[in-house]
Design an enzyme around this catalytic site. Structure first.
Site, mmCIF file in Angstrom:
data_model
loop_
_atom_site.group_PDB
_atom_site.id
_atom_site.type_symbol
_atom_site.label_atom_id
_atom_site.label_comp_id
_atom_site.label_asym_id
_atom_site.label_seq_id
_atom_site.Cartn_x
_atom_site.Cartn_y
_atom_site.Cartn_z
ATOM 1 N N ARG A 230 -13.162 1.090 -9.584
ATOM 2 C CA ARG A 230 -12.327 0.976 -8.570
ATOM 3 C C ARG A 230 -10.809 0.744 -9.384
ATOM 4 O O ARG A 230 -10.704 0.126 -10.528
ATOM 5 C CB ARG A 230 -12.569 -0.257 -7.654
ATOM 6 N N ASP B 76 -18.022 -0.136 -12.328
ATOM 7 C CA ASP B 76 -17.184 -0.411 -11.651
ATOM 8 C C ASP B 76 -15.949 0.472 -11.705
ATOM 9 O O ASP B 76 -15.174 0.146 -12.799
ATOM 10 C CB ASP B 76 -16.915 -1.780 -11.341
#
Length: 196
Positions: free
Chosen positions: A127, A125
């Site tokens: 982000r 991930d």
């Protein structure tokens, strides 16, 4: 440094939202967006959803994830109760649509969502929710109720100057195509999912 590059009122199936485009440069064709429901009261804790772009789920209604349904539910919630959707241009947990499709191809060969990203040499991930915090700061939002199941989003607020008043779950029922994906979200990323 992010700036508001444009704004407009957009009528939707869920009501009217004022939409702000945030980017560092006005030539940016993929700015982050903030959608503010018409009846939002900024004198109280503001309902907020950090939502990352998912063209496959939101536009084409892919059953591999629940992103489109979460966005619809968030828009409905904000329209009814007031609030803000911070729409982050971080497709596929910030790997982009090309890598996302490559990861899907690897999933078709038996890898799960995390294994596929790692096999491509990418983060599970990637982000960055600090961008969402920056946009809330620009809009002078000081205290929020966060619509999320994601502990990383909660931590991003707790580590900022914005007060987290409460968490509001945003859980969508699984289907036969995304149940494994949601189990991985719960077991690997620690998402707060009660139905899985």
């Amino acid at each position: 440094m992010l700036k508001i590059q444009a704004e407009s009122k957009i009528p939707t199936d869920y009501g009217i939202f004022t939409v702000y485009a945030f980017s560092e440069r006005e030539e940016d064709w993929s700015p982050h967006l903030v959608w503010i429901a018409e009846n939002t009261d900024f004198t109280k804790p503001v309902n907020v959803r950090f939502h990352s772009e998912c063209i496959t789920g939101e536009v084409f209604h892919s059953k591999k994830c629940e992103c489109g349904q979460q966005l619809d539910a968030a828009m409905k919630y904000m329209s009814e109760k007031g609030g803000v959707i911070v729409y982050l241009r971080q497709e596929g947990r910030n790997i982009g649509i090309i890598n996302k499709l490559r990861a899907y191809g690897l999933q078709e060969k038996g890898l799960d969502t995390v294994e596929a990203n790692l096999k491509l040499g990418l983060q599970a991930d990637g982000r960055n929710f600090d961008i969402a915090i920056e946009m809330l700061d620009i809009l002078k939002i000081k205290e929020i109720n966060l619509l999320t199941n994601n502990p990383d989003k909660i931590k991003s607020v707790e580590n900022s100057n914005i007060i987290l008043n409460s968490r509001i779950p945003l859980e969508i029922d699984s289907n036969e195509m995304n149940q494994g994906y949601l189990i991985k979200k719960k077991n690997y990323f620690g998402h707060l999912l009660e139905k899985i």
